[in-house]
Scaffold this motif. Structure first.
Motif, PDB file in Angstrom:
ATOM      1  N   ARG A  10     -12.037  95.387 -39.867  1.00 50.85           N
ATOM      2  CA  ARG A  10     -11.976  95.971 -38.531  1.00 50.85           C
ATOM      3  C   ARG A  10     -13.378  96.056 -37.947  1.00 50.85           C
ATOM      4  O   ARG A  10     -14.266  96.720 -38.493  1.00 50.85           O
ATOM      5  CB  ARG A  10     -11.356  97.364 -38.538  1.00 50.85           C
ATOM      6  N   LEU A  11     -13.568  95.379 -36.821  1.00 53.87           N
ATOM      7  CA  LEU A  11     -14.825  95.459 -36.095  1.00 53.87           C
ATOM      8  C   LEU A  11     -14.986  96.838 -35.451  1.00 53.87           C
ATOM      9  O   LEU A  11     -14.003  97.453 -35.018  1.00 53.87           O
ATOM     10  CB  LEU A  11     -14.860  94.406 -34.989  1.00 53.87           C
ATOM     11  N   THR A  12     -16.203  97.312 -35.370  1.00 57.53           N
ATOM     12  CA  THR A  12     -16.452  98.549 -34.633  1.00 57.53           C
ATOM     13  C   THR A  12     -16.274  98.296 -33.139  1.00 57.53           C
ATOM     14  O   THR A  12     -16.578  97.210 -32.634  1.00 57.53           O
ATOM     15  CB  THR A  12     -17.865  99.094 -34.904  1.00 57.53           C
ATOM     16  N   SER A  13     -15.815  99.304 -32.427  1.00 55.80           N
ATOM     17  CA  SER A  13     -15.686  99.213 -30.967  1.00 55.80           C
ATOM     18  C   SER A  13     -16.989  99.598 -30.267  1.00 55.80           C
ATOM     19  O   SER A  13     -17.044  99.652 -29.042  1.00 55.80           O
ATOM     20  CB  SER A  13     -14.551 100.117 -30.484  1.00 55.80           C
ATOM     21  N   ARG A  14     -18.042  99.842 -31.053  1.00 57.55           N
ATOM     22  CA  ARG A  14     -19.317 100.305 -30.489  1.00 57.55           C
ATOM     23  C   ARG A  14     -20.396  99.227 -30.582  1.00 57.55           C
ATOM     24  O   ARG A  14     -21.582  99.527 -30.722  1.00 57.55           O
ATOM     25  CB  ARG A  14     -19.759 101.571 -31.220  1.00 57.55           C
ATOM     26  N   LEU A  15     -19.978  97.982 -30.493  1.00 63.65           N
ATOM     27  CA  LEU A  15     -20.933  96.876 -30.606  1.00 63.65           C
ATOM     28  C   LEU A  15     -21.925  96.864 -29.449  1.00 63.65           C
ATOM     29  O   LEU A  15     -23.094  96.499 -29.628  1.00 63.65           O
ATOM     30  CB  LEU A  15     -20.181  95.538 -30.652  1.00 63.65           C
TER      31      LEU A  15
END
Length: 321
Positions: free
Chosen positions: A69-74
């Motif tokens: 799961r990628l962070t949504s805070r990129l």
């Protein structure tokens, strides 16, 4: 036989100095007198986050982890109302392509889980519009990576506002104003306080949205529903998806703090679920939501290797036999 693949969320406990969520607050942004210089600083932070994301994907490939799961805070402040003129995608283009190519080459399933303030069923128009803007950011990131955005973004239904039926119907009404490309990106999960499995299934079946079953959430909030009675319905919500069915697994921190996630996953609790669904689907991807991130995955796999009812495939996958 059913193949089970494990994944983890955003951060590694093994890789040092590899946070993909470094940030800048708007007050920090304002303290830089030259606005262009401030924007370049934001771009530098964003590129560092993407660079660390690529490092994490390489760590995953080396560890036989196929789900992340990628962070949504990129991208810090990407949707701030004072920065809507900032073309944040342009300087990130090359790095996004590199991330997408690496994920595809190593067959790593990647997705997002936007923060709790993304509320499609909000009765307040400005919150709904901000939610769509945030979802559009996720869509653009996936598109920039060259990843098919279909069913790559899991969300909660939203706020209950003390009226479950009206809140569900408001989701349906607002859904009609969600752009089609973003609709296709969405998955919904049952939560631990507002919307049960059955209530979330109502929306998923009505709007053709895949349901991500969160077992821990169900145990915390279920109105005496038996999840096994609804499992075939859950499977059916994935019938039009290009991806295998997905679920979330976590364990309670304690009896007193049952809704809070533990550091690791209780294997016996996990297998209580897996024994019930064995053979119902060819594959299930299980996202571990534990405080110790990839370390929780590694620990769980070491425990699973001792079991007689599994056949280990690699560092994060196994057959139920």
């Amino acid at each position: 036989m059913t193949i089970v693949r494990l994944g983890y969320v955003a951060m590694s406990m093994e890789l040092k100095n590899a946070s993909p969520s470094k940030t800048m607050t708007f007050s920090q942004f304002q303290k830089i007198d030259d606005r262009d210089a401030a924007l370049r600083k934001l771009e530098k932070i964003s590129l560092e986050n993407l660079h660390n994301t690529l490092r994490l994907l390489k760590h995953n490939a080396a560890s036989d982890i196929h789900f992340y799961r990628l962070t949504s805070r990129l991208i810090p402040l990407a949707n701030h109302e004072e920065l809507l003129d900032w073309d944040y995608m342009k300087p990130l283009k090359e790095m996004l392509v590199e991330i997408g190519n690496y994920a595809k080459k190593h067959k790593i399933r990647i997705d997002f889980h936007p923060d709790h303030f993304v509320l499609i069923n909000s009765p307040k128009e400005h919150i709904f519009k901000n939610s769509i803007r945030t979802l559009k950011l996720h869509y653009l990131l996936l598109k920039g990576m060259g990843i098919d955005a279909a069913h790559r973004c899991v969300m909660h239904v939203g706020g209950n506002y003390d009226e479950t039926e009206k809140s569900l119907e408001r989701f349906v009404d607002n859904w009609m104003d969600v752009p089609r490309a973003i609709q296709k990106m969405i998955m919904l999960e049952n939560d631990d306080t507002s919307f049960t499995l059955e209530e979330t299934l109502y929306l998923c079946e009505k709007l053709d949205i895949p349901l991500v079953f969160d077992y821990h959430h169900h145990l915390a909030h279920h109105h005496n529903e038996n999840w096994q009675d609804h499992w075939d319905r859950v499977l059916n919500t994935w019938r039009n998806s290009p991806l295998p069915i997905k679920m979330h697994i976590s364990s309670p921190k304690s009896e007193k703090e049952f809704r809070h996630h533990s550091d690791y996953v209780d294997m016996s609790m996990f297998f209580d679920f897996l024994k019930e669904i064995k053979g119902s689907t060819p594959q299930i991807d299980c996202m571990i939501e534990a405080k110790m991130k990839d370390e929780a995955l590694f620990k769980l796999m070491e425990e699973i290797k001792q079991r007689k009812d599994v056949e280990v495939i690699d560092g994060s996958s196994f057959h139920l036999i």
